[in-house]
Design an enzyme around this catalytic site. Structure first.
Site, PDB file in Angstrom:
ATOM      1  N   GLN A 119       2.950   0.368   5.771  1.00  0.00           N
ATOM      2  CA  GLN A 119       3.213  -0.511   4.503  1.00  0.00           C
ATOM      3  C   GLN A 119       2.475   0.137   3.318  1.00  0.00           C
ATOM      4  O   GLN A 119       1.288   0.168   3.173  1.00  0.00           O
ATOM      5  CB  GLN A 119       2.850  -1.990   4.824  1.00  0.00           C
ATOM      6  CG  GLN A 119       3.009  -3.027   3.710  1.00  0.00           C
ATOM      7  CD  GLN A 119       2.220  -4.379   3.619  1.00  0.00           C
ATOM      8  OE1 GLN A 119       1.218  -4.195   4.477  1.00  0.00           O
ATOM      9  NE2 GLN A 119       2.745  -5.254   3.361  1.00  0.00           N
ATOM     10  N   TYR A 121       1.925  -0.638  -0.122  1.00  0.00           N
ATOM     11  CA  TYR A 121       1.972  -1.657  -0.937  1.00  0.00           C
ATOM     12  C   TYR A 121       0.710  -1.587  -2.084  1.00  0.00           C
ATOM     13  O   TYR A 121       0.776  -1.077  -3.450  1.00  0.00           O
ATOM     14  CB  TYR A 121       2.002  -3.026  -0.769  1.00  0.00           C
ATOM     15  CG  TYR A 121       3.049  -3.670  -0.249  1.00  0.00           C
ATOM     16  CD1 TYR A 121       4.369  -2.775   0.119  1.00  0.00           C
ATOM     17  CD2 TYR A 121       3.656  -4.932   0.088  1.00  0.00           C
ATOM     18  CE1 TYR A 121       5.444  -3.392   0.691  1.00  0.00           C
ATOM     19  CE2 TYR A 121       4.617  -5.516   0.681  1.00  0.00           C
ATOM     20  CZ  TYR A 121       5.612  -4.600   0.973  1.00  0.00           C
ATOM     21  OH  TYR A 121       6.862  -5.166   1.260  1.00  0.00           O
ATOM     22  N   SER A 122      -0.291  -1.557  -1.594  1.00  0.00           N
ATOM     23  CA  SER A 122      -1.736  -1.450  -2.472  1.00  0.00           C
ATOM     24  C   SER A 122      -2.084  -0.122  -2.851  1.00  0.00           C
ATOM     25  O   SER A 122      -1.565   0.676  -2.305  1.00  0.00           O
ATOM     26  CB  SER A 122      -2.761  -2.170  -1.562  1.00  0.00           C
ATOM     27  OG  SER A 122      -2.784  -3.305  -0.695  1.00  0.00           O
ATOM     28  N   SER A 154      -2.688   1.036   6.728  1.00  0.00           N
ATOM     29  CA  SER A 154      -2.958   0.862   8.077  1.00  0.00           C
ATOM     30  C   SER A 154      -1.986   2.046   8.587  1.00  0.00           C
ATOM     31  O   SER A 154      -0.793   1.639   8.411  1.00  0.00           O
ATOM     32  CB  SER A 154      -2.946  -0.496   8.623  1.00  0.00           C
ATOM     33  OG  SER A 154      -3.599  -1.586   7.799  1.00  0.00           O
ATOM     34  N   GLU A 237       3.979 -11.750   7.374  1.00  0.00           N
ATOM     35  CA  GLU A 237       2.807 -11.231   7.761  1.00  0.00           C
ATOM     36  C   GLU A 237       1.690 -12.447   7.890  1.00  0.00           C
ATOM     37  O   GLU A 237       0.813 -12.207   8.730  1.00  0.00           O
ATOM     38  CB  GLU A 237       2.290 -10.150   6.408  1.00  0.00           C
ATOM     39  CG  GLU A 237       1.330  -9.137   6.969  1.00  0.00           C
ATOM     40  CD  GLU A 237       1.132  -8.270   5.888  1.00  0.00           C
ATOM     41  OE1 GLU A 237       1.866  -8.392   4.709  1.00  0.00           O
ATOM     42  OE2 GLU A 237       0.089  -7.605   5.608  1.00  0.00           O
ATOM     43  N   SER A 378      -6.354 -11.988  -0.246  1.00  0.00           N
ATOM     44  CA  SER A 378      -7.832 -12.378   0.275  1.00  0.00           C
ATOM     45  C   SER A 378      -7.684 -13.828   0.494  1.00  0.00           C
ATOM     46  O   SER A 378      -6.766 -14.616  -0.203  1.00  0.00           O
ATOM     47  CB  SER A 378      -8.711 -11.784  -1.016  1.00  0.00           C
ATOM     48  OG  SER A 378      -8.370 -12.503  -2.176  1.00  0.00           O
ATOM     49  N   GLU A 380      -9.385 -15.989  -1.573  1.00  0.00           N
ATOM     50  CA  GLU A 380      -9.246 -16.537  -2.829  1.00  0.00           C
ATOM     51  C   GLU A 380      -7.653 -16.787  -3.299  1.00  0.00           C
ATOM     52  O   GLU A 380      -7.201 -17.665  -3.877  1.00  0.00           O
ATOM     53  CB  GLU A 380      -9.835 -15.679  -3.935  1.00  0.00           C
ATOM     54  CG  GLU A 380     -11.576 -16.101  -3.689  1.00  0.00           C
ATOM     55  CD  GLU A 380     -12.046 -15.015  -2.886  1.00  0.00           C
ATOM     56  OE1 GLU A 380     -11.475 -14.158  -2.170  1.00  0.00           O
ATOM     57  OE2 GLU A 380     -13.286 -15.407  -2.371  1.00  0.00           O
TER      58      GLU A 380
HETATM   59  C1  LIG Z   1      -8.018  -4.099   7.319  1.00  0.00           C
HETATM   60  C2  LIG Z   1      -7.038  -3.941   6.171  1.00  0.00           C
HETATM   61  C3  LIG Z   1      -5.680  -3.213   6.213  1.00  0.00           C
HETATM   62  C4  LIG Z   1      -4.883  -3.364   4.971  1.00  0.00           C
HETATM   63  N1  LIG Z   1      -3.571  -2.742   5.381  1.00  0.00           N
HETATM   64  C5  LIG Z   1      -3.054  -2.546   4.255  1.00  0.00           C
HETATM   65  C6  LIG Z   1      -1.522  -1.968   4.344  1.00  0.00           C
HETATM   66  O1  LIG Z   1      -1.396  -1.496   5.496  1.00  0.00           O
HETATM   67  N2  LIG Z   1      -0.684  -1.646   3.304  1.00  0.00           N
HETATM   68  C7  LIG Z   1      -1.057  -2.105   2.101  1.00  0.00           C
HETATM   69  O2  LIG Z   1      -0.635  -1.941   1.369  1.00  0.00           O
HETATM   70  N3  LIG Z   1      -2.219  -2.856   2.060  1.00  0.00           N
HETATM   71  C8  LIG Z   1      -3.278  -2.810   3.049  1.00  0.00           C
HETATM   72  N4  LIG Z   1      -4.685  -3.535   2.731  1.00  0.00           N
HETATM   73  C9  LIG Z   1      -4.911  -3.918   1.661  1.00  0.00           C
HETATM   74  C10 LIG Z   1      -5.161  -5.319   1.179  1.00  0.00           C
HETATM   75  O3  LIG Z   1      -3.510  -5.878   0.913  1.00  0.00           O
HETATM   76  C11 LIG Z   1      -5.834  -5.496  -0.250  1.00  0.00           C
HETATM   77  O4  LIG Z   1      -7.215  -5.010   0.079  1.00  0.00           O
HETATM   78  C12 LIG Z   1      -5.895  -6.824  -0.691  1.00  0.00           C
HETATM   79  O5  LIG Z   1      -4.499  -7.219  -1.306  1.00  0.00           O
HETATM   80  C13 LIG Z   1      -6.848  -7.042  -1.674  1.00  0.00           C
HETATM   81  O6  LIG Z   1      -6.774  -6.286  -2.799  1.00  0.00           O
HETATM   82  P1  LIG Z   1      -7.997  -5.172  -3.347  1.00  0.00           P
HETATM   83  O7  LIG Z   1      -8.589  -4.783  -2.152  1.00  0.00           O
HETATM   84  O8  LIG Z   1      -7.502  -4.330  -4.363  1.00  0.00           O
HETATM   85  O9  LIG Z   1      -9.090  -6.161  -3.977  1.00  0.00           O
HETATM   86  P2  LIG Z   1      -8.862  -7.036  -5.292  1.00  0.00           P
HETATM   87  O10 LIG Z   1      -7.644  -7.555  -5.599  1.00  0.00           O
HETATM   88  O11 LIG Z   1      -9.482  -5.734  -6.358  1.00  0.00           O
HETATM   89  O12 LIG Z   1      -9.914  -8.307  -5.095  1.00  0.00           O
HETATM   90  C14 LIG Z   1     -11.274  -8.100  -5.204  1.00  0.00           C
HETATM   91  C15 LIG Z   1     -11.939  -9.533  -5.375  1.00  0.00           C
HETATM   92  O13 LIG Z   1     -11.518 -10.320  -6.316  1.00  0.00           O
HETATM   93  C16 LIG Z   1     -10.944 -11.433  -5.791  1.00  0.00           C
HETATM   94  N5  LIG Z   1      -9.758 -11.861  -6.715  1.00  0.00           N
HETATM   95  C17 LIG Z   1      -8.756 -10.961  -6.941  1.00  0.00           C
HETATM   96  N6  LIG Z   1      -7.885 -11.847  -7.997  1.00  0.00           N
HETATM   97  C18 LIG Z   1      -8.181 -13.086  -8.027  1.00  0.00           C
HETATM   98  C19 LIG Z   1      -7.427 -14.238  -8.592  1.00  0.00           C
HETATM   99  N7  LIG Z   1      -6.425 -14.155  -9.326  1.00  0.00           N
HETATM  100  N8  LIG Z   1      -8.464 -15.236  -8.475  1.00  0.00           N
HETATM  101  C20 LIG Z   1      -9.554 -15.311  -7.627  1.00  0.00           C
HETATM  102  N9  LIG Z   1     -10.095 -14.297  -6.926  1.00  0.00           N
HETATM  103  C21 LIG Z   1      -9.536 -13.225  -7.259  1.00  0.00           C
HETATM  104  C22 LIG Z   1     -10.463 -11.317  -4.542  1.00  0.00           C
HETATM  105  O14 LIG Z   1     -10.184 -12.560  -3.656  1.00  0.00           O
HETATM  106  C23 LIG Z   1     -11.438 -10.315  -4.172  1.00  0.00           C
HETATM  107  O15 LIG Z   1     -12.494 -10.994  -3.529  1.00  0.00           O
HETATM  108  C24 LIG Z   1      -5.278  -3.665   3.842  1.00  0.00           C
HETATM  109  C25 LIG Z   1      -6.493  -4.425   3.691  1.00  0.00           C
HETATM  110  C26 LIG Z   1      -7.405  -4.322   4.855  1.00  0.00           C
HETATM  111  C27 LIG Z   1      -8.740  -5.004   4.759  1.00  0.00           C
END
Ligand SMILES: Cc1cc2nc3c(=O)[nH]c(=O)nc-3n(C[C@H](O)[C@H](O)[C@H](O)COP(=O)(O)OP(=O)(O)OC[C@H]3O[C@@H](n4cnc5c(N)ncnc54)[C@H](O)[C@@H]3O)c2cc1C
Length: 404
Positions: A119, A121-122, A154, A237, A378, A380
């Site tokens: 996937q 996306y991120s 992943s 998901e 996450s 939040e």
């Molecule tokens: C094990 C694992 C597998 C993954 N696999 C994939 C994958 O296959 N494909 C893919 O595309 N992505 C994948 N991801 C990524 C995942 O979707 C992102 O890590 C997730 O969406 C959070 O984004 P970020 O890491 O950029 O954190 P950020 O968005 O930068 O967030 C940082 C912190 O700020 C908080 N925060 C952010 N916005 C808000 C808000 N509006 N209100 C309150 N709090 C907020 C969050 O809760 C977090 O604590 C994976 C992540 C993990 C851990």
């Protein structure tokens, strides 16, 4: 909610239990080939793609049968099927939004794991705020040219294809300018770099795309429909397979009980220590809460409800529980929580597939448990979804810290 099983359900459970008892591989599957072989065996027996419609190679089973099957898999400690993302939600997304050609070309090979999917996306600056993503797909007539970077992908290192979100129109509001593609990972211009995790494993990756291409026939849905399509995948998901998950927690709990019977403190088995007993009692009570929550979801699905926004409640609840769970296990086991295989201490290892699908140390399960509160949105973000879309509370107000 209805918590009873019909005679048909019970018969199905019996048959499934027998199949897994007879076929489950002993020991860990170490190579990709071994995992593919096990996957193929489950597919041939009808235990892969259980929720997919029959016309697309699945079993067309309802939620109850699926829950029973995943419960029995967990009970038998069966390794999970490979291609989880493809089978869990990318395939179903193609079934809903794809063209006939796309269905014909991709679905069967997702089910058989002949082609592995990931996937895309991120991005480094677009996780929770996914709609701000910057990877571009520019129209070049018969194809799109893709440039940008993805992260946390992943299985990216073993994937043949990925479901990709990219910006096709930078001039319209951010949610409207995104499109969704079925993207070939095995082409020039795609550079996959594994990321080492706190657990020591490297299951996810950075993916760099430099002048990579995607044919027009691999656009899924309409141009600019990407955001809507992403909501379909995320709903699946987060819905998850809750009952099987609880059965795996219960298997870990039984393992913990076993270890505390052997371990001694001041000459007495740890399980007789009142503090340890209180902690374990609390874990068990929480486990039961998780089990009933899973049954409630199942009961709603059986009545035809869509996973939708309410699946955020399940996701928030199990992922936060899992963190507390393995942390308490660490507290109870102390240094024994670090034991790996061998040395006569096997009974202190976590000889089951934890939610990551990995056997081994309790420490590994503890470190991995952080992941659940981040991926698929996450904790939040789940709270925001529950507040706004389940409870109908006013929308969150974003404060610009620089101006405040
Ligand atoms: C094990 C694992 C597998 C993954 N696999 C994939 C994958 O296959 N494909 C893919 O595309 N992505 C994948 N991801 C990524 C995942 O979707 C992102 O890590 C997730 O969406 C959070 O984004 P970020 O890491 O950029 O954190 P950020 O968005 O930068 O967030 C940082 C912190 O700020 C908080 N925060 C952010 N916005 C808000 C808000 N509006 N209100 C309150 N709090 C907020 C969050 O809760 C977090 O604590 C994976 C992540 C993990 C851990």
């Amino acid at each position: 909610m209805d918590l009873t099983y019909s005679p048909d359900d019970l018969q199905f459970r019996e048959k499934t239990r027998r199949w897994f008892q007879a076929n489950v591989p002993h020991g860990e599957l170490k190579t990709l080939d071994e995992r593919k072989q096990w996957h193929r065996k489950m597919y041939d027996a009808g235990y892969v793609g259980m929720h997919w419609p029959k016309e697309h190679g699945g079993q067309g089973w309802g939620p109850m049968r699926m829950a029973i099957a995943s419960d029995e898999m967990a009970r038998a400690n069966a390794p999970a099927a490979i291609n989880g993302l493809g089978i869990g939600f990318i395939g179903p997304t193609i079934i809903i939004h794809g063209t006939d050609w796309q269905k014909q070309r991709y679905l069967k090979k997702i089910l058989t794991a002949e082609e592995i999917w990931c996937q895309l996306y991120s991005e480094p600056n677009s996780g929770s705020d996914l709609a701000s993503l910057r990877t571009r797909a520019e129209d070049q007539g018969d194809h799109f040219l893709v440039n940008g970077q993805k992260i946390w992908t992943s299985s990216g290192h073993i994937a043949d294809f990925g479901i990709l979100l990219a910006r096709t129109d930078p001039k319209v509001p951010k949610h409207k300018g995104i499109s969704c593609f079925l993207f070939n990972m095995r082409q020039p211009g795609v550079d996959v770099r594994p990321l080492k995790q706190i657990t020591g494993g490297a299951e996810f990756n950075e993916v760099f795309m430099t002048n990579a291409t995607v044919d027009k026939q691999n656009l899924i849905g309409r141009l600019g429909q990407g955001w809507e399509i992403a909501q379909t995948t995320l709903g699946y998901e987060r819905g998850g397979n809750s009952l099987g998950r609880v059965t795996r927690y219960k298997a870990a709990f039984d393992r913990l009980v076993q270890a505390t019977r052997k371990l001694k403190r001041h000459g007495r088995p740890l399980i007789e220590d009142p503090v340890v007993r209180t902690k374990m009692g609390r874990l068990y009570a929480e486990l039961e809460v998780q089990r009933y929550a899973a049954l409630r979801v199942l009961s709603a699905l059986e009545k035809g409800a869509e996973p939708g926004a309410a699946s955020s409640i399940t996701k928030l609840s199990y992922s936060e529980f899992e963190k507390r769970y393995y942390e308490l296990c660490q507290e109870i086991l102390g240094p024994y929580g670090q034991v790996t295989e061998g040395g006569g201490l096997e009974e202190f290892t976590l000889d089951i597939d934890s939610s990551s699908g990995v056997r081994g140390t309790w420490a590994y399960a503890y470190l991995w448990s952080r992941a659940g509160t981040i991926y698929s949105g996450s904790s939040e973000i789940q709270k925001n979804v529950i507040g706004e879309r389940v409870l109908g509370l006013p929308k969150e107000v974003r404060v610009d810290r620089m101006k405040a």
